[in-house]
Scaffold this motif. Structure first.
Motif, PDB file in Angstrom:
ATOM      1  N   ALA A  89       0.832  -1.203   0.000  1.00  0.00           N
ATOM      2  CA  ALA A  89       0.000   0.000   0.000  1.00  0.00           C
ATOM      3  C   ALA A  89       0.865   1.251   0.000  1.00  0.00           C
ATOM      4  O   ALA A  89       0.587   2.224  -0.716  1.00  0.00           O
ATOM      5  N   ALA A  90       1.929   1.230   0.801  1.00  0.00           N
ATOM      6  CA  ALA A  90       2.835   2.377   0.848  1.00  0.00           C
ATOM      7  C   ALA A  90       3.511   2.607  -0.496  1.00  0.00           C
ATOM      8  O   ALA A  90       3.668   3.751  -0.943  1.00  0.00           O
ATOM      9  N   ALA A  91       3.893   1.514  -1.155  1.00  0.00           N
ATOM     10  CA  ALA A  91       4.623   1.636  -2.418  1.00  0.00           C
ATOM     11  C   ALA A  91       3.750   2.156  -3.552  1.00  0.00           C
ATOM     12  O   ALA A  91       4.233   2.863  -4.441  1.00  0.00           O
ATOM     13  N   ARG A  92       2.466   1.818  -3.523  1.00  0.00           N
ATOM     14  CA  ARG A  92       1.630   2.161  -4.676  1.00  0.00           C
ATOM     15  C   ARG A  92       0.927   3.508  -4.540  1.00  0.00           C
ATOM     16  O   ARG A  92       0.431   4.047  -5.529  1.00  0.00           O
ATOM     17  N   HIS A  93       0.844   4.081  -3.336  1.00  0.00           N
ATOM     18  CA  HIS A  93       0.045   5.295  -3.183  1.00  0.00           C
ATOM     19  C   HIS A  93       0.708   6.464  -3.902  1.00  0.00           C
ATOM     20  O   HIS A  93       1.927   6.550  -3.999  1.00  0.00           O
TER      21      HIS A  93
END
Length: 258
Positions: A89-93
């Motif tokens: 989630a952190a990588a894609r936001h």
């Protein structure tokens, strides 16, 4: 100590909330809370580009930022212990919302309750939401926030303190331990608790109970105090800089063995 609490709502793609829809969702989720989009006259109390929601006598600012938040590997490693998809989630936001109650010297617990309620309504109305970072210390999924934020105004001890305070187990030389992350915003210090008598589930339960008590009452456990359920279960507490966690100010608790 500054009582300002800041939450970041991560977005898969940048988005600007519909503040009227947000106010409507907040009223639906928390009918006891008088909520409306703030009048333009209130704008002087915040930055000009910060949309405002008035909740009772308080103003909540929601600022849309079309960029990811700075990377914090430690934050997402901690989150991954209970949320396996955290790092993804952190990588894609690609964007985020900044949410905060405005005003000087806000009391931490009422500000946390109101901010949490507002975030729940945001997640209910902005489908791009994927995660929430609370005060730079605790990361949780948007789905968990949507569910638990419904208890924002529940009486002690049932409010969603686990959204605000992380409990991280560790092994010590004499047994096991656990440390909180995020409690200092409410009680000036984190809890570091070591034991060789308690099981891990019991230890985490003890730390959680003490943390919620301190969220409610502030740092009422004094340096050198003892506490416990009865005379057979006593734990000592003292103020110190943590030896294990880089000098972190903690309420260091033991059962007399650590």
């Amino acid at each position: 100590m500054s009582n300002s609490l800041l939450a970041l709502v991560l977005l898969d793609t940048p988005a600007t909330p519909d503040m009227a829809a947000l106010a409507k969702a907040l009223r639906a989720r928390h009918p006891e809370l008088a909520t409306e989009v703030a009048e333009n006259g209130d704008a002087q109390q915040a930055q000009a580009n910060s949309p405002l929601i008035r909740c009772g006598n308080e103003l909540v600012a929601v600022m849309s930022m079309p960029a990811p938040i700075p990377d914090d590997p430690g934050l997402w490693s901690r989150a991954s212990t209970t949320w396996p998809q955290a790092k993804a989630a952190a990588a894609r936001h690609r964007g985020h919302l900044i949410v905060s109650v405005l005003g000087q010297n806000q009391r931490p617990l009422p500000a946390a309750r109101l901010t949490t309620a507002a975030i729940g309504a945001l997640i209910a109305t902005v489908p791009e939401c994927c995660a929430v970072v609370w005060n730079g210390k605790v990361a949780r999924s948007a789905d968990l926030w949507l569910d638990m934020s419904s208890r924002s105004f529940a009486p002690y001890p049932d409010y969603p303190s686990s959204l605000w305070v992380d409990i991280l187990p560790f092994r010590s030389k004499t047994g096991i331990g656990a440390v909180t992350m995020g409690l200092s915003a409410f009680a000036e210090r984190e809890i570091e608790f070591e034991t060789h008598k308690l099981t891990l589930p019991t230890l985490v339960n003890k730390v959680d109970g003490l943390a919620v008590y301190l969220v409610e009452h502030g740092l009422v456990v004094k340096d050198g105090d003892t506490f416990g359920r009865d005379s057979r279960e006593r734990f000592s507490a003292r103020y110190q800089a943590s030896d294990r966690f880089e000098g972190l100010p903690v309420l260091f608790c033991t059962d007399g063995s650590a």
